[in-house]
Design a protein around this motif. Sequence first.
Motif, PDB file in Angstrom:
ATOM      1  N   MET A 180       3.312  -2.580  -7.322  1.00  0.00           N
ATOM      2  CA  MET A 180       4.196  -2.014  -6.107  1.00  0.00           C
ATOM      3  C   MET A 180       5.711  -1.984  -6.385  1.00  0.00           C
ATOM      4  N   ALA A 181       6.293  -0.736  -6.028  1.00  0.00           N
ATOM      5  CA  ALA A 181       7.462  -0.388  -6.500  1.00  0.00           C
ATOM      6  C   ALA A 181       8.700  -1.098  -5.647  1.00  0.00           C
ATOM      7  N   ASP A 182       9.825  -1.210  -6.363  1.00  0.00           N
ATOM      8  CA  ASP A 182      11.026  -1.473  -5.448  1.00  0.00           C
ATOM      9  C   ASP A 182      11.610  -0.648  -4.348  1.00  0.00           C
ATOM     10  N   VAL A 183      11.424   0.734  -4.773  1.00  0.00           N
ATOM     11  CA  VAL A 183      12.188   1.452  -4.104  1.00  0.00           C
ATOM     12  C   VAL A 183      10.994   2.727  -3.601  1.00  0.00           C
ATOM     13  N   PHE A 184      10.958   3.055  -2.280  1.00  0.00           N
ATOM     14  CA  PHE A 184      10.448   4.185  -1.899  1.00  0.00           C
ATOM     15  C   PHE A 184      11.225   5.429  -1.701  1.00  0.00           C
ATOM     16  N   LEU A 185      11.070   6.458  -2.231  1.00  0.00           N
ATOM     17  CA  LEU A 185      12.011   7.496  -2.338  1.00  0.00           C
ATOM     18  C   LEU A 185      11.538   8.821  -1.214  1.00  0.00           C
ATOM     19  N   SER A 186      12.225   8.969  -0.106  1.00  0.00           N
ATOM     20  CA  SER A 186      11.939   9.909   0.934  1.00  0.00           C
ATOM     21  C   SER A 186      12.733  11.004   0.697  1.00  0.00           C
ATOM     22  N   TYR A 187      12.021  12.395   0.512  1.00  0.00           N
ATOM     23  CA  TYR A 187      12.811  13.575   0.378  1.00  0.00           C
ATOM     24  C   TYR A 187      12.132  14.597   0.732  1.00  0.00           C
ATOM     25  N   ALA A 209       2.501   3.177  -0.237  1.00  0.00           N
ATOM     26  CA  ALA A 209       3.616   2.852  -0.999  1.00  0.00           C
ATOM     27  C   ALA A 209       4.741   2.644  -0.092  1.00  0.00           C
ATOM     28  N   LEU A 210       4.646   3.428   1.230  1.00  0.00           N
ATOM     29  CA  LEU A 210       5.987   3.291   2.497  1.00  0.00           C
ATOM     30  C   LEU A 210       5.673   1.786   2.664  1.00  0.00           C
ATOM     31  N   ALA A 211       4.531   1.317   3.017  1.00  0.00           N
ATOM     32  CA  ALA A 211       4.311  -0.117   3.693  1.00  0.00           C
ATOM     33  C   ALA A 211       4.878  -1.264   2.639  1.00  0.00           C
ATOM     34  N   ASP A 212       4.610  -0.936   1.324  1.00  0.00           N
ATOM     35  CA  ASP A 212       4.747  -2.095   0.309  1.00  0.00           C
ATOM     36  C   ASP A 212       6.313  -1.850  -0.047  1.00  0.00           C
ATOM     37  N   ALA A 213       6.727  -0.790   0.207  1.00  0.00           N
ATOM     38  CA  ALA A 213       8.256  -0.790  -0.610  1.00  0.00           C
ATOM     39  C   ALA A 213       9.169  -1.695   0.162  1.00  0.00           C
ATOM     40  N   ARG A 214      10.208  -2.541  -0.606  1.00  0.00           N
ATOM     41  CA  ARG A 214      11.078  -3.253   0.060  1.00  0.00           C
ATOM     42  C   ARG A 214      12.348  -2.603   0.123  1.00  0.00           C
ATOM     43  N   CYS A 215      12.592  -1.355  -0.301  1.00  0.00           N
ATOM     44  CA  CYS A 215      13.773  -0.729   0.320  1.00  0.00           C
ATOM     45  C   CYS A 215      13.254   0.844   0.351  1.00  0.00           C
ATOM     46  N   VAL A 216      13.877   1.503   1.144  1.00  0.00           N
ATOM     47  CA  VAL A 216      13.508   3.037   1.268  1.00  0.00           C
ATOM     48  C   VAL A 216      14.734   3.715   1.032  1.00  0.00           C
ATOM     49  N   VAL A 217      14.724   4.568  -0.005  1.00  0.00           N
ATOM     50  CA  VAL A 217      16.173   5.461  -0.163  1.00  0.00           C
ATOM     51  C   VAL A 217      15.716   6.773   0.698  1.00  0.00           C
ATOM     52  N   SER A 221      12.166  -0.114 -10.021  1.00  0.00           N
ATOM     53  CA  SER A 221      11.101   0.755 -10.029  1.00  0.00           C
ATOM     54  C   SER A 221      11.003   1.630  -8.691  1.00  0.00           C
ATOM     55  N   VAL A 222      10.695   3.092  -8.889  1.00  0.00           N
ATOM     56  CA  VAL A 222      10.750   3.954  -7.772  1.00  0.00           C
ATOM     57  C   VAL A 222       9.511   4.447  -7.487  1.00  0.00           C
ATOM     58  N   PHE A 223       9.015   4.680  -6.335  1.00  0.00           N
ATOM     59  CA  PHE A 223       7.896   5.564  -5.981  1.00  0.00           C
ATOM     60  C   PHE A 223       8.376   6.821  -5.173  1.00  0.00           C
ATOM     61  N   TRP A 224       7.950   7.945  -5.942  1.00  0.00           N
ATOM     62  CA  TRP A 224       7.820   9.078  -5.225  1.00  0.00           C
ATOM     63  C   TRP A 224       6.568   9.828  -5.286  1.00  0.00           C
ATOM     64  N   ASP A 225       6.463  10.869  -4.445  1.00  0.00           N
ATOM     65  CA  ASP A 225       5.089  11.333  -4.245  1.00  0.00           C
ATOM     66  C   ASP A 225       4.581  12.334  -5.526  1.00  0.00           C
ATOM     67  N   ARG A 226       5.275  12.014  -6.508  1.00  0.00           N
ATOM     68  CA  ARG A 226       4.717  12.759  -7.847  1.00  0.00           C
ATOM     69  C   ARG A 226       3.725  11.883  -8.497  1.00  0.00           C
ATOM     70  N   GLN A 227       3.547  10.642  -8.002  1.00  0.00           N
ATOM     71  CA  GLN A 227       2.842   9.504  -8.729  1.00  0.00           C
ATOM     72  C   GLN A 227       1.475   9.438  -8.170  1.00  0.00           C
ATOM     73  N   ILE A 228       1.126  10.161  -7.254  1.00  0.00           N
ATOM     74  CA  ILE A 228      -0.243  10.029  -6.662  1.00  0.00           C
ATOM     75  C   ILE A 228      -1.378   9.911  -7.609  1.00  0.00           C
ATOM     76  N   PRO A 229      -2.204   8.918  -7.667  1.00  0.00           N
ATOM     77  CA  PRO A 229      -3.153   8.796  -8.698  1.00  0.00           C
ATOM     78  C   PRO A 229      -4.132   9.475  -8.481  1.00  0.00           C
ATOM     79  N   PRO A 230      -5.137  10.162  -9.218  1.00  0.00           N
ATOM     80  CA  PRO A 230      -6.451  10.804  -9.075  1.00  0.00           C
ATOM     81  C   PRO A 230      -7.292   9.932  -8.207  1.00  0.00           C
TER      82      PRO A 230
END
Length: 199
Positions: free
Chosen positions: A1-8, A49-57, A29-38
């Motif tokens: 689980m990432a610390d930050v979800f990045l919305s853009y 990822a959005l539900a699990d993120a503790r912060c949303v930038v 740690s940052v999640f952005w939608d380039r990291q979607i697994p196969p």
Amino acid sequence: MADVFLSYAREDEARVGALVRLLEAQRLSVFWDRQIPPGRTWRESIGRALADARCVVVAWSAHSIASDFVAEEADDARRRGVPVPVLIDPVLPPLGFRSVQAADLHDLGSADPPANSAALVDAVRAVLRQQPPPQSQSQPQPPPQPLPRPQAPALPRQQPAASGFAVPPAGSSSAAGSSGRPARTRRIGLAAAMIAAIA
């Protein structure tokens, strides 16, 4: 689980990459939608990822203010109290998202680091402190304690059997007559009396 979800917005991917590097350099740690697994769908991965993120930038730009997806993600973050908005273009966020102060990062990608990057990192860390990470489900559990073994009931102590050769106590009625003398002495006395009578 990432610390930050990045919305853009997808059109801002190059500049947002600089924002990701900025946060990761601060050990976030940052999640952005380039990291979607196969094997996972885009909507499933984004939603989890959005539900699990503790912060949303939320990166507001000329493109993202017109994006329904960014607006939905920003609304979710606002309802949970975890948004940190940033302005990467000189724009106003959409109505409903202007009450939270945004970090001004107009020079993102052109200055390294951006002028207000320290304020952004401080804001992210402040939100993270208010959202402690959930307990991991995979943490080892302590082994179960063994149940106490039932105690066997205590048996009554048996008295030792009386010996057939036990000497009765002196004066006992079982070993002496009413006179207290042994039985053999009485028989000798009786025999002497009979002899005296015959004589």
